[in-house]
Each structure stands twice: as C-alpha cells, then as structure tokens.
Design an enzyme around this catalytic site. Structure first.
Site, short mmCIF file in Angstrom:
data_model
loop_
_atom_site.label_atom_id
_atom_site.label_comp_id
_atom_site.label_asym_id
_atom_site.label_seq_id
_atom_site.Cartn_x
_atom_site.Cartn_y
_atom_site.Cartn_z
N LYS A 110 11.73 60.73 -53.31
CA LYS A 110 11.79 62.09 -52.74
C LYS A 110 12.97 62.18 -51.79
CE LYS A 110 10.38 60.91 -48.42
NZ LYS A 110 11.27 61.01 -47.22
N GLY A 150 14.44 51.31 -47.24
CA GLY A 150 15.15 51.57 -45.99
C GLY A 150 16.12 52.71 -46.14
N GLY A 202 11.17 57.20 -49.65
CA GLY A 202 9.73 57.08 -49.90
C GLY A 202 9.36 56.18 -51.05
N GLY A 203 10.22 55.22 -51.41
CA GLY A 203 9.95 54.39 -52.58
C GLY A 203 8.65 53.60 -52.49
N GLY A 204 8.42 52.94 -51.35
CA GLY A 204 7.19 52.17 -51.19
C GLY A 204 5.96 53.05 -51.22
N ALA A 245 5.70 55.93 -52.75
CA ALA A 245 5.53 56.39 -54.13
C ALA A 245 4.84 55.34 -54.97
CB ALA A 245 6.89 56.74 -54.73
N ASP A 256 3.67 59.55 -45.58
CA ASP A 256 4.18 60.39 -46.67
C ASP A 256 3.64 59.98 -48.03
OD1 ASP A 256 5.57 58.06 -46.94
OD2 ASP A 256 7.56 58.96 -46.98
#
Length: 270
Positions: A8, A94, A98-100, A102, A134
C-alpha cells in the site's frame, strides 16, 4: 494454497495529535498498489510449523515474523494441522509500504479459506488489528480513509484508475519509532478529505506527509528522489508512511527515468 499479498501507499499522512498512551492519532488514505509478495501454505512434511523465506532478505528469527504471529493467533482458537509456509518477499521492508502487515493479513485470509473456518470479516479485522496498526486494512484491501492509530477505517470512492505509479526505495532504513519521535503533531491547514476531492493536479503541496520534514532533513537523498519524480512529470509525489520509499503518480509512465543509485524501482498501473 497460494496468495499474493500486495503493498500500500499513503496518500497524505497527517499526525494530528499525540495520545495519552504514547501513540499518535493520524489521518491518511491507504491505497493498494500492485507490487506483491507470494505466500504459500502446504501440509508439513516433517512436523511442526516452519516458515521458509526467499527473495528479499528479512532480518530476525522466523518465529517473530508477522506471518507466524497470524498463524499462532488462528491456532489458539482453531484446530489446524502443522504447516510449511513459503514466503517470497518482493515488497521492500522499512519502506512505509506495509509489506509485513499485508503478509500477516493475507495469512489470516488464506487459513480461513483453506480450512473453511468461516471466520466473519469483522472478526478477521479485529484479529488483524491485534497484529499491527495497519494490518486490518489488508483484510478489505481497498482504498480507505484511516484515522486513530491507522486502524479505524471509512470507505472512500477515491480511484486512481488510469494513472501509473513509479515507486523508488533507496537503500535507507528509516526507523518508525525514530520518525514518530521527530514528527510534530498538528491539524492540517486543509482537511485531507477536502484535498482528495480536488483534481490530482492540485494535490501537491496540499496533500502532505508530515514525516517528510524530519525524514528529509536527516536523509536528504529521500527528498531528492521526490524532486526527481516531480521533475520527470509526476502529477503528485510523496513519501509513503514513515519512509523510506517515495512514489510518483503519472498520467503516462515515462519511457525513461533517471538512474536512481542504490535504489529499488517499481513501475505499475494504479
């Protein structure tokens, strides 16, 4: 079963006040983009739950990964067999993408579907909120206006369909706690909801990310990337989240872009 968690970006990020619990109240638009990880779950071959990670290197022990936290959350309430989990990382970490979060949210969705758990969406959102602020956004995974600590959502009809995104992630890690320690909370001059009703060509300078002032001061390279994207024709450019990735929104993808040294670059439709 395999699913593909997507990243995102933040369209505007106003830090409006500091809370008594030490967290900050914010306002932002979460908007999904097409850069994706891959998450696959299969029955365990050796017993026990194991997470196998490929692609971008992820720091820290696998048991601390948010995917495993999501699995443990499900296992506390439902009987499911031991699993081998394969996570291929493509979303830089980092980066304010929001990869983690997601990955964790999609793990909840995947397990719910794979084992026919019939967990209602609202319950999944509550569970995801307990993993990360998030994380809940990725359960619905469509544009929302977010407030609170980023876990209170209001649907928006904002669409950037027909536009394109260039995302640049320099080899810089911005510590989220440090970014919050330096930011100053204030009410925005123009409310975010009012800005996004204007044509996108009017967003620059009005739709702001409050982290940019302190982050750009410490890491000038990040600010220069934003300047380059605007120079190359982006109708709007901003840092995402607390950094360090910067995105530019284009009417047409530029055929040529300047060399971004030591940077990861992604281009795609919105």
């Amino acid at each position: 079963m395999i699913k593909f968690p997507n990243a995102k970006i933040n369209l505007g990020l106003n830090i409006v006040s500091k809370r008594p619990d030490g967290y900050h109240n914010l306002e932002t638009i979460f908007y999904p983009i097409g850069i994706k990880d891959a998450l696959e779950v299969v029955p365990s071959q050796t017993g026990g739950d194991k997470l196998h990670i490929s692609g971008i290197e992820v720091d820290g022990p696998t048991e601390n990964n948010l995917v495993m936290k999501a699995l443990r959350l499900i296992k506390r309430q439902y009987m499911i067999p031991d699993l081998d989990i394969y996570l291929h990382k493509q979303i830089p970490f980092g980066a304010g993408l929001g990869g983690g979060s997601a990955d964790a949210a999609v793990m909840l969705l995947l397990l719910n579907e794979l084992f026919t758990l019939r967990i209602p969406e609202e319950t999944l959102i509550t569970m995801a909120s307990g993993i990360g602020a998030d994380c809940a956004f990725f359960i619905k995974n469509k544009p929302v206006f977010a407030r609170g600590i980023g876990n209170e959502f209001e649907e928006t009809d904002l669409s950037l369909k027909g536009y394109h995104c260039v995302l640049v992630k320099p080899d810089i890690h911005v510590s989220t706690p440090e970014a919050y320690s330096l930011v100053k909370s204030a009410q925005p001059e123009v409310p975010l909801k009012e800005v996004i009703r204007r044509p996108i060509e009017e967003w620059q300078g009005l739709l702001v990310n409050d982290f940019e002032v302190s982050v750009f001061a410490k890491y000038p390279q990040i600010g220069k990337i934003k300047e380059q994207l605007i120079h190359e024709g982006a109708v709007y450019a901003s840092m995402s989240g607390s950094g360090s990735s910067v995105f530019g929104i284009f009417k047409e993808l530029p055929e040529w872009l300047p060399a971004f040294d030591n940077c990861y670059v992604w281009k795609g439709a919105l």
